[in-house]
Design an enzyme around this catalytic site. Structure first.
Site, PDB file in Angstrom:
ATOM      1  N   ASP A   1       0.871  -1.370  -0.085  1.00 35.62           N
ATOM      2  CA  ASP A   1       0.053  -0.050   0.021  1.00 35.62           C
ATOM      3  C   ASP A   1       0.818   1.307  -0.007  1.00 35.62           C
ATOM      4  O   ASP A   1       0.441   2.288   0.598  1.00 35.62           O
ATOM      5  CB  ASP A   1      -0.950  -0.048   1.313  1.00 35.62           C
ATOM      6  CG  ASP A   1      -0.187  -0.033   2.607  1.00 35.62           C
ATOM      7  OD1 ASP A   1       1.007   0.062   2.592  1.00 35.62           O
ATOM      8  OD2 ASP A   1      -0.789  -0.026   3.637  1.00 35.62           O
TER       9      ASP A   1
ATOM     10  N   CYS B   1       5.410  -0.295   1.932  1.00 38.89           N
ATOM     11  CA  CYS B   1       5.732  -1.516   1.992  1.00 38.89           C
ATOM     12  C   CYS B   1       7.254  -1.655   2.205  1.00 38.89           C
ATOM     13  O   CYS B   1       7.786  -2.473   2.885  1.00 38.89           O
ATOM     14  CB  CYS B   1       5.370  -2.579   0.791  1.00 38.89           C
ATOM     15  SG  CYS B   1       6.210  -2.002  -0.665  1.00 38.89           S
TER      16      CYS B   1
ATOM     17  N   HIS C   1       7.530  -3.130  -4.744  1.00 36.11           N
ATOM     18  CA  HIS C   1       6.927  -3.659  -3.789  1.00 36.11           C
ATOM     19  C   HIS C   1       8.068  -4.793  -3.123  1.00 36.11           C
ATOM     20  O   HIS C   1       8.848  -5.316  -3.956  1.00 36.11           O
ATOM     21  CB  HIS C   1       5.788  -4.643  -4.267  1.00 36.11           C
ATOM     22  CG  HIS C   1       5.223  -5.385  -3.029  1.00 36.11           C
ATOM     23  ND1 HIS C   1       4.329  -4.783  -2.272  1.00 36.11           N
ATOM     24  CD2 HIS C   1       5.308  -6.738  -2.721  1.00 36.11           C
ATOM     25  CE1 HIS C   1       4.131  -5.635  -1.323  1.00 36.11           C
ATOM     26  NE2 HIS C   1       4.542  -6.940  -1.510  1.00 36.11           N
TER      27      HIS C   1
END
Length: 275
Positions: free
Chosen positions: A49, A52, A262
């Site tokens: 979100d 991370c 991510h």
């Protein structure tokens, strides 16, 4: 509600599930995961979100913490917001999570609370001796959304403080790490004020950390962040260190990324690696 840090899963099982095809990218990812599996047995997925990088780094740091870092012990640590505000009026435009438009007088107190919370949680978790209990305490903390996001606000503010220190050091002719030049060579962050407006204020809202900001996070925490960058498998950037010339006494945390956006975390070092 999504878990912030998912339970452990066998690393190669995870890889097989995620990367089934025979495209060059899938083959490279599988090779990358195989290399990570030489060192680590499992993976834990991190909720994605835009926080991370913070979540993965802080979770790893806390789950192996055995003492309070020196910078967290200093007397004036919690005075940072007041001290910075008295020198830099523009910090009043700091953007608090879910509280846009709050005035900095109030924000100063809030950030102070976040810094106190960071110190308290780090101290409590580092004092837990048993590895299982320590892990449980970390899992519990990262299930408490209010506390978790407060800690990320603290980290962001520490990054701003570090950026100001580096910027001033460079301006007064002292040696600074190379990444600091790169950080302030960007059109969008010529100085700490721009860095705050165009980058830090957006982290967690509309974007995550860029690579050069991973260096800043490492410096703010005084931790080396080691990242397996899977899409760079078989190049010399496959394992990247932030910073790349770490201080010897900085502890190290390890993350995994497939795309530099991510981050997940590898856990359970294989026995032979530990020996």
């Amino acid at each position: 509600y999504k878990l912030s840090v998912s339970p452990e899963m066998d690393i190669m099982e995870y890889c097989r599930k995620e990367w089934r095809g025979n495209t060059p990218a899938a083959k490279r990812m599988r090779k990358g995961y195989e290399a990570v599996a030489q060192k680590f047995a499992s993976i834990r997925r991190i909720r994605g979100d835009n926080y991370c990088a913070f979540r993965a780094t802080l979770f790893q740091a806390l789950s192996q913490a055995t003492q309070l870092p020196r910078w967290l012990q200093s007397e004036d640590f919690t005075m940072l917001p007041e001290n910075l505000l008295s020198r830099y009026d523009w910090i009043k435009q700091w953007q608090l999570r879910q509280k846009p438009g709050k005035r900095m007088g109030e924000i100063s107190d809030e950030i102070k609370e976040y810094l106190i919370l960071l110190r308290k949680k780090w101290k409590n978790i580092s004092e837990i001796k048993g590895p299982l209990e320590k892990q449980e305490a970390c899992d519990k903390l990262f299930k408490n959304e209010e506390e978790e996001y407060s800690l990320y606000e603290a980290l962001k503010f520490l990054m701003l403080n570090t950026a100001i220190e580096l910027y001033n050091a460079d301006k007064s002719g002292r040696r600074v790490p190379v990444f600091s030049w790169l950080l302030f060579a960007r059109d969008t962050s010529n100085n700490p004020c721009q860095l705050m407006h165009n980058h830090l204020n957006h982290v967690g809202h509309s974007g995550g950390l860029e690579q050069v900001e991973m260096f800043l996070l490492a410096y703010a925490l005084q931790y080396t962040i080691q990242v397996y960058r899977l899409y760079k498998y078989s190049t010399d950037e496959f394992i990247t260190l932030y910073p790349n010339d770490p201080e010897e006494d900085w502890p190290m945390v390890t993350l995994i990324t497939e795309d530099d956006r991510h981050y997940n975390i590898p856990v359970r070092m294989c026995q032979e690696t530990m020996l």
